[in-house]
Design an enzyme around this catalytic site. Structure first.
Site, PDB file in Angstrom:
ATOM      1  N   HIS A  79       0.848  -1.182   0.000  1.00 26.10           N
ATOM      2  CA  HIS A  79       0.000   0.000   0.000  1.00 26.10           C
ATOM      3  C   HIS A  79       0.883   1.231   0.000  1.00 26.10           C
ATOM      4  CE1 HIS A  79      -3.550   2.429   0.962  1.00 26.10           C
ATOM      5  NE2 HIS A  79      -2.732   3.135   1.709  1.00 26.10           N
ATOM      6  N   ASP A 158     -15.282   2.335   6.828  1.00 23.12           N
ATOM      7  CA  ASP A 158     -14.183   3.241   6.492  1.00 23.12           C
ATOM      8  C   ASP A 158     -14.626   4.218   5.403  1.00 23.12           C
ATOM      9  OD1 ASP A 158     -11.385   4.192   6.478  1.00 23.12           O
ATOM     10  OD2 ASP A 158     -11.454   3.422   4.428  1.00 23.12           O
ATOM     11  N   ARG A 165     -14.804  12.515   7.345  1.00 27.50           N
ATOM     12  CA  ARG A 165     -13.525  13.124   7.753  1.00 27.50           C
ATOM     13  C   ARG A 165     -13.071  14.145   6.720  1.00 27.50           C
ATOM     14  NH1 ARG A 165      -9.659   8.351   8.026  1.00 27.50           N
ATOM     15  NH2 ARG A 165      -8.088   9.917   8.436  1.00 27.50           N
ATOM     16  N   SER A 180      -7.694   3.430   9.187  1.00 24.95           N
ATOM     17  CA  SER A 180      -8.342   3.436   7.879  1.00 24.95           C
ATOM     18  C   SER A 180      -7.533   2.596   6.878  1.00 24.95           C
ATOM     19  CB  SER A 180      -8.455   4.896   7.419  1.00 24.95           C
ATOM     20  OG  SER A 180      -8.758   4.982   6.067  1.00 24.95           O
ATOM     21  N   LYS A 184      -8.407  -1.853   5.631  1.00 26.79           N
ATOM     22  CA  LYS A 184      -8.557  -2.353   4.252  1.00 26.79           C
ATOM     23  C   LYS A 184      -7.544  -3.459   3.963  1.00 26.79           C
ATOM     24  CE  LYS A 184      -8.668   2.024   3.212  1.00 26.79           C
ATOM     25  NZ  LYS A 184      -8.819   3.402   2.845  1.00 26.79           N
TER      26      LYS A 184
END
Ligand code: URA
Length: 430
Positions: A79, A158, A165, A180, A184
């Site tokens: 990620h 999320d 947010r 967050s 995932k």
């Protein structure tokens, strides 16, 4: 239990319990018993007072439990916290396939100045990035890799909380960001996860102190879930590589996979990521993984894997042989009128400038112009002579003087010699 009491408790800086956190998340997401205004208040106190390790873990768990999760498997995942010119996933998928790893990648689309890997893949005609989890898993079993957009039933909490947010100024909170991202990753089921944490003017984390705290927080969450995590910190004080923009970045990836580009920064980052993942998931030595990495690129196996991946998801792999496909109508070459060393003011401005040419989305429903992009000719720390080319803009509409000046102003040419800092600036090992 009620939300007002929970908010008041947090306001006195007392840690919340697991029940209080799951009550809040479920009440907002599944039961609609907590309003946007109440959830905003909750986010604001968390933003102000933070969360300890337990609270952060319970919050992550509430996000994961709000939807489906894939079972834990011996797959790798990666990620990036988001940067300009970040084409690492485009390269890592075929390279990891060719190196014999399994990778199911769930990625986002671009929004605001940040790019989205899905949009980059969709530079290929008919590329299908809307695989179901079952389809993606089957494809990984068959060819070793798959990429798909975020499915609505994976961490739906999320998605809903992130949207709030985003409009309430509560994105930039380390526990909220860590939860967050990790929710995932956990829900996607990979055992070995590498996080490329971007640090610098073009990233939302601006300094190493915050990067270390965020890295440690993400690692704590993953460890509690029995996952192995490597945090790599890479510099975003310069874009990664020469090209920025969807089709433009695909073009750079093809150049690398065909041996036509050996961009040092990209090579260093991708080598590090691929070898760390291969050492961990395949039990190879560092030396063996390095040899394998170069072998799959130099022999063309990674290029073949890229074509296989594009074809498996409905795209046309032959586009790889015609780079002009990724080139739009206007190519505007901009030269510098000053000699000196290149620095960048705020790298994220490249992304913002490209929005005007359709490279990204202001609203979720906007259509993308995949061919809009920038090629940077001289990067951070390099010397430019007067009248050297600084950058080329690719666009489908003719750029105005103002638009070009705007991009030019991101370059800060100085007389003072500047050292090019290493692209890899830190790590938290497995
Ligand atoms: N990326 C995410 O997925 N979540 C955040 O909160 C920030 C960046």
């Amino acid at each position: 239990m009620n939300i007002v009491e929970i908010i008041n408790k947090k306001l006195t800086n007392k840690p919340l319990t697991e029940e209080e956190i799951s009550f809040t998340v479920n009440g907002f997401v599944s039961e609609d018993s907590i309003s946007d205004e109440e959830m905003t208040e909750w986010l604001k106190v968390v933003f102000e007072f933070g969360m300890n390790d337990d609270e952060t873990f319970w919050y992550t768990k509430a996000l994961v439990d709000s939807g489906d999760s894939l079972p834990l498997e011996d797959r790798v995942d990666k990620h990036s916290t988001g940067g300009i010119g970040d084409k690492v996933t485009l390269l890592l998928l075929p390279i990891s396939m060719a190196m014999g790893m399994n990778m199911l990648k769930m990625s986002g689309r671009s929004l605001g100045f940040t790019g989205g890997t899905i949009d980059k893949f969709e530079s290929f005609d008919n590329f299908n990035a809307s695989l179901s989890i079952e389809e993606a898993s089957k494809q990984v079993e068959k060819i070793g890799a798959a990429i798909t957009g975020q499915t609505p039933n994976l961490t739906p909490a999320d998605g809903k909380i992130y949207a709030l947010r985003d409009v309430t100024g509560t994105v930039n909170s380390i526990p909220l960001i860590a939860a967050s991202i990790m929710s995932k990753k956990i829900a996607t089921g990979a055992k070995y996860i590498l996080i490329d944490l971007k640090v610098g003017s073009g990233a939302f984390i601006k300094n190493m102190d915050d990067a270390m705290i965020l890295g440690d927080t993400m690692k704590n969450i993953a460890t509690k879930y029995g996952r192995e995590v490597f945090i790599l910190m890479t510099s975003m004080d310069r874009p990664l590589g020469q090209y920025i923009g969807n089709g433009a970045e695909v073009k750079e990836v093809i150049k690398i996979l065909t041996g036509k580009s050996k961009d040092e920064d990209i090579y260093e980052v991708i080598l590090k990521i691929a070898t760390e993942l291969a050492m961990k998931s395949k039990g190879l030595t560092e030396e063996e993984t390095k040899v394998l990495f170069h072998e799959v690129i130099d022999s063309g196996q990674a290029l073949e894997a890229f074509k296989e991946l594009i074809a498996a998801q409905g795209g046309n792999p032959e586009q790889i042989h015609d780079l002009s496909y990724f080139t739009p109508y206007y190519r505007t070459v901009i030269k510098t009128n000053q000699a000196g060393y290149v620095k960048f003011n705020d790298v994220s401005d490249f992304g913002k400038a490209l929005l005007e040419f359709g490279a990204g989305r202001i609203f979720k429903t906007d259509k993308i112009d995949h061919s809009a992009g920038i090629k940077i000719e001289k990067t951070f720390g390099e010397y430019v002579e007067r009248y050297d080319t600084l950058f080329t803009l690719f666009s489908s509409t003719e750029p105005t003087e103002d638009q070009l000046e705007n991009i030019k102003s991101i370059f800060n040419i100085t007389k003072e010699k500047i050292d090019k800092e290493n692209i890899i600036i830190g790590e938290i090992k497995w």
